[in-house]
Design a protein around this motif. Structure first.
Motif, PDB file in Angstrom:
ATOM      1  N   VAL A  81       0.821  -0.967  -0.007  1.00  0.00           N
ATOM      2  CA  VAL A  81      -0.088   0.101  -0.047  1.00  0.00           C
ATOM      3  C   VAL A  81       0.830   1.339   0.131  1.00  0.00           C
ATOM      4  CG1 VAL A  81      -0.060   0.246   2.646  1.00  0.00           C
ATOM      5  CG2 VAL A  81      -2.127   1.134   1.061  1.00  0.00           C
ATOM      6  N   ARG A  82       0.567   2.182  -0.844  1.00  0.00           N
ATOM      7  CA  ARG A  82       1.448   3.348  -0.896  1.00  0.00           C
ATOM      8  C   ARG A  82       0.393   4.939  -0.618  1.00  0.00           C
ATOM      9  NH1 ARG A  82       2.941   3.361  -7.151  1.00  0.00           N
ATOM     10  NH2 ARG A  82       0.905   3.889  -8.158  1.00  0.00           N
ATOM     11  N   LEU A  83       0.993   5.801  -0.310  1.00  0.00           N
ATOM     12  CA  LEU A  83       0.093   6.904  -0.343  1.00  0.00           C
ATOM     13  C   LEU A  83       0.532   7.725  -1.769  1.00  0.00           C
ATOM     14  CD1 LEU A  83       1.093   8.432   3.161  1.00  0.00           C
ATOM     15  CD2 LEU A  83      -1.153   7.733   2.672  1.00  0.00           C
ATOM     16  N   GLU A  84      -0.677   8.190  -2.142  1.00  0.00           N
ATOM     17  CA  GLU A  84      -0.739   8.964  -3.302  1.00  0.00           C
ATOM     18  C   GLU A  84      -0.606  10.620  -2.983  1.00  0.00           C
ATOM     19  OE1 GLU A  84      -0.710   7.651  -6.009  1.00  0.00           O
ATOM     20  OE2 GLU A  84      -1.545   5.807  -5.859  1.00  0.00           O
ATOM     21  N   ALA A  85      -0.347  11.220  -3.954  1.00  0.00           N
ATOM     22  CA  ALA A  85      -0.187  12.888  -3.805  1.00  0.00           C
ATOM     23  C   ALA A  85      -1.126  13.509  -3.188  1.00  0.00           C
ATOM     24  CB  ALA A  85       0.241  13.579  -5.305  1.00  0.00           C
ATOM     25  N   ASP A  86      -2.577  12.805  -3.410  1.00  0.00           N
ATOM     26  CA  ASP A  86      -3.608  13.670  -2.791  1.00  0.00           C
ATOM     27  C   ASP A  86      -3.954  13.155  -1.251  1.00  0.00           C
ATOM     28  OD1 ASP A  86      -4.582  10.969  -3.266  1.00  0.00           O
ATOM     29  OD2 ASP A  86      -6.273  11.529  -4.324  1.00  0.00           O
ATOM     30  N   GLY A  87      -3.129  12.112  -0.763  1.00  0.00           N
ATOM     31  CA  GLY A  87      -3.017  11.693   0.564  1.00  0.00           C
ATOM     32  C   GLY A  87      -4.127  10.455   0.728  1.00  0.00           C
ATOM     33  N   SER A  88      -4.433   9.869  -0.480  1.00  0.00           N
ATOM     34  CA  SER A  88      -5.103   8.781  -0.490  1.00  0.00           C
ATOM     35  C   SER A  88      -4.045   7.696  -0.511  1.00  0.00           C
ATOM     36  CB  SER A  88      -6.109   8.696  -1.717  1.00  0.00           C
ATOM     37  OG  SER A  88      -5.303   8.570  -3.265  1.00  0.00           O
ATOM     38  N   ARG A  89      -4.815   6.114  -0.359  1.00  0.00           N
ATOM     39  CA  ARG A  89      -3.888   5.296  -0.273  1.00  0.00           C
ATOM     40  C   ARG A  89      -4.244   4.365  -1.589  1.00  0.00           C
ATOM     41  NH1 ARG A  89      -2.857   2.040   4.934  1.00  0.00           N
ATOM     42  NH2 ARG A  89      -4.967   1.593   5.016  1.00  0.00           N
ATOM     43  N   ALA A  90      -3.240   3.686  -2.146  1.00  0.00           N
ATOM     44  CA  ALA A  90      -3.748   2.635  -3.236  1.00  0.00           C
ATOM     45  C   ALA A  90      -2.837   1.573  -3.149  1.00  0.00           C
ATOM     46  CB  ALA A  90      -3.154   3.508  -4.555  1.00  0.00           C
ATOM     47  N   LEU A  91      -3.417   0.137  -3.485  1.00  0.00           N
ATOM     48  CA  LEU A  91      -2.466  -1.074  -3.367  1.00  0.00           C
ATOM     49  C   LEU A  91      -1.943  -1.120  -4.776  1.00  0.00           C
ATOM     50  CD1 LEU A  91      -5.249  -3.513  -2.047  1.00  0.00           C
ATOM     51  CD2 LEU A  91      -3.492  -2.762  -0.901  1.00  0.00           C
ATOM     52  N   VAL A  92      -0.748  -1.578  -4.487  1.00  0.00           N
ATOM     53  CA  VAL A  92       0.154  -2.027  -5.644  1.00  0.00           C
ATOM     54  C   VAL A  92       0.528  -3.435  -5.813  1.00  0.00           C
ATOM     55  CG1 VAL A  92       2.372  -1.522  -6.565  1.00  0.00           C
ATOM     56  CG2 VAL A  92       1.406   0.314  -5.536  1.00  0.00           C
ATOM     57  N   TRP A  93       0.050  -4.038  -6.851  1.00  0.00           N
ATOM     58  CA  TRP A  93       0.131  -5.542  -6.855  1.00  0.00           C
ATOM     59  C   TRP A  93       1.479  -5.822  -7.360  1.00  0.00           C
ATOM     60  CZ3 TRP A  93      -3.555  -8.362  -4.451  1.00  0.00           C
ATOM     61  CH2 TRP A  93      -4.750  -7.723  -4.346  1.00  0.00           C
ATOM     62  N   PRO A  94       1.988  -7.128  -7.120  1.00  0.00           N
ATOM     63  CA  PRO A  94       3.136  -7.733  -7.737  1.00  0.00           C
ATOM     64  C   PRO A  94       2.703  -7.676  -9.409  1.00  0.00           C
ATOM     65  CG  PRO A  94       2.264  -9.388  -6.593  1.00  0.00           C
ATOM     66  CD  PRO A  94       1.540  -8.135  -6.315  1.00  0.00           C
ATOM     67  N   ASP A  95       3.784  -7.525 -10.142  1.00  0.00           N
ATOM     68  CA  ASP A  95       3.406  -7.294 -11.474  1.00  0.00           C
ATOM     69  C   ASP A  95       4.772  -7.980 -12.460  1.00  0.00           C
ATOM     70  OD1 ASP A  95       5.278  -5.399 -11.405  1.00  0.00           O
ATOM     71  OD2 ASP A  95       4.209  -3.848 -12.279  1.00  0.00           O
ATOM     72  N   ALA A  96       4.450  -7.902 -13.897  1.00  0.00           N
ATOM     73  CA  ALA A  96       5.708  -8.026 -14.823  1.00  0.00           C
ATOM     74  C   ALA A  96       5.149  -7.206 -16.035  1.00  0.00           C
ATOM     75  CB  ALA A  96       5.824  -9.468 -15.284  1.00  0.00           C
ATOM     76  N   THR A  97       5.856  -6.325 -16.331  1.00  0.00           N
ATOM     77  CA  THR A  97       5.350  -5.225 -17.325  1.00  0.00           C
ATOM     78  C   THR A  97       6.396  -4.919 -18.245  1.00  0.00           C
ATOM     79  OG1 THR A  97       4.300  -4.099 -15.504  1.00  0.00           O
ATOM     80  CG2 THR A  97       4.730  -2.737 -17.184  1.00  0.00           C
ATOM     81  N   VAL A  98       6.283  -4.770 -19.720  1.00  0.00           N
ATOM     82  CA  VAL A  98       6.831  -4.340 -20.797  1.00  0.00           C
ATOM     83  C   VAL A  98       6.973  -2.917 -21.055  1.00  0.00           C
ATOM     84  CG1 VAL A  98       7.237  -4.798 -23.176  1.00  0.00           C
ATOM     85  CG2 VAL A  98       6.671  -6.736 -21.901  1.00  0.00           C
ATOM     86  N   TRP A  99       7.830  -1.995 -21.215  1.00  0.00           N
ATOM     87  CA  TRP A  99       7.887  -0.917 -21.367  1.00  0.00           C
ATOM     88  C   TRP A  99       8.554  -0.578 -22.948  1.00  0.00           C
ATOM     89  CZ3 TRP A  99       5.667   2.272 -17.369  1.00  0.00           C
ATOM     90  CH2 TRP A  99       5.408   1.424 -16.259  1.00  0.00           C
TER      91      TRP A  99
END
Length: 318
Positions: A81-99
């Motif tokens: 869980v992380r804090l966003e710029a507006d103070g809200s919290r968001a879940l970050v799930w494990p991933d595998a991503t192509v950029w």
């Protein structure tokens, strides 16, 4: 359902090498996918930090991500869980991503396209490794990737005061000849990098593996920017890509100085480092360097549980 044949790019595959006339066919080509995964493959966070550094230097675009429900065990790789710029919290799930790098053409262009680096970052999966690899190699093929470089780092009996050794190997005969790479001879448990590399070669994408040796006694000094810098420099060598080193040289010097300071108050550690330095200087002799690095790489993989993490989710025997 029967197993499907691996997807192929346009062009003819000969001995794992694409021979469709585009430039760079004797190397990795101009569209290179750089892979790094958190976990067992990432001692001192050197490999994941290398890809994070590349992402920080350009405006990369996410083009593909796996469904985490299919591949991760959340009891071992928990969401954060992380804090966003507006103070809200968001879940970050494990991933595998192509950029995808900025301004990259959708397809390879033989008329002088510069080498560009795509990125694949993520967490080593807990299940369905073959399906995971097939899904990501399909994504690479859809991006018309011409070569892959897998980045890893391992804890080794090496001194922090010497240049970081990087084992550079490939199972692809043409790449070994063209880039003067080692032929891997290791047998035993492997991580997801080896699985992805095997799937890529089967699909006709030539692949290089780069493994940095991180001093095992500096586990408390992570991340290891000196190892990250060594990986990026070697990546530039094998890919031909221009890589901005940024602040890494200064960070590497500061990292080395911090370990010097810690060792100065510990006579036993100082003596141990001196022994490692003498061994490394012997390895660096022209007749011994290649074999010595390869032997250290194999010894690390066989050790398994003595890697960057203790037995657990990143144990290669899982």
């Amino acid at each position: 359902m029967g197993a499907a044949s691996p997807p192929r790019r346009g062009g003819r595959i000969v001995g794992g090498r694409l021979t469709d006339g585009r430039s760079g066919v004797d190397g990795l080509g101009q569209r290179v996918l750089v892979i790094a995964f958190d976990g067992w493959n990432d001692a001192g966070e050197a490999a994941s930090a290398a890809v994070a550094h590349l992402r920080s230097t350009s405006e990369y675009e996410q083009v593909y991500a796996v469904d985490p429900e299919l591949y991760f065990d959340y009891q071992y790789t928990r969401p954060h869980v992380r804090l966003e710029a507006d103070g809200s919290r968001a879940l970050v799930w494990p991933d595998a991503t192509v950029w995808r790098p900025p301004h990259a053409p959708r397809r390879s262009d033989a008329s002088g396209e510069p080498t560009r680096l795509w990125l694949l970052t993520g967490v080593e999966p807990a299940r369905a490794w073959q399906a995971f690899a097939a899904e990501l190699i399909d994504a690479a093929l859809s991006e018309d990737i011409t070569g892959i470089v897998a980045l890893g780092s391992m804890m080794s009996d090496v001194p922090h005061t010497r240049p970081i050794s990087v084992f550079s190997g490939s199972d692809n005969e043409q790449l070994r000849t063209h880039l003067s790479l080692e032929r891997p001879t290791y047998e035993g448990p492997v991580g997801i990098l080896s699985v992805l590399s095997a799937a890529a070669e089967e699909a006709g994408i030539p692949t290089v593996a780069l493994w940095a040796s991180v001093p095992h006694y500096v586990a408390g000094h992570s991340p290891s920017p000196k190892a990250t810098l060594a990986l990026l420099d070697r990546l530039g060598d094998v890919s031909g890509a221009e890589i901005d080193r940024g602040h890494l040289p200064a960070e590497a010097l500061a990292w080395e100085a911090s370990i010097d300071a810690a060792a100065a108050d510990d006579e036993e550690m100082t003596e141990y480092i001196h022994q490692l330095e003498a061994t490394r200087d012997t390895w660096d002799s022209p007749e011994a360097s290649g074999d010595a690095i390869a032997q250290e790489f194999e010894k690390y993989l066989r050790r398994g549980n003595d890697g960057p993490n203790k037995p657990g989710r990143d144990d290669p025997r899982r």
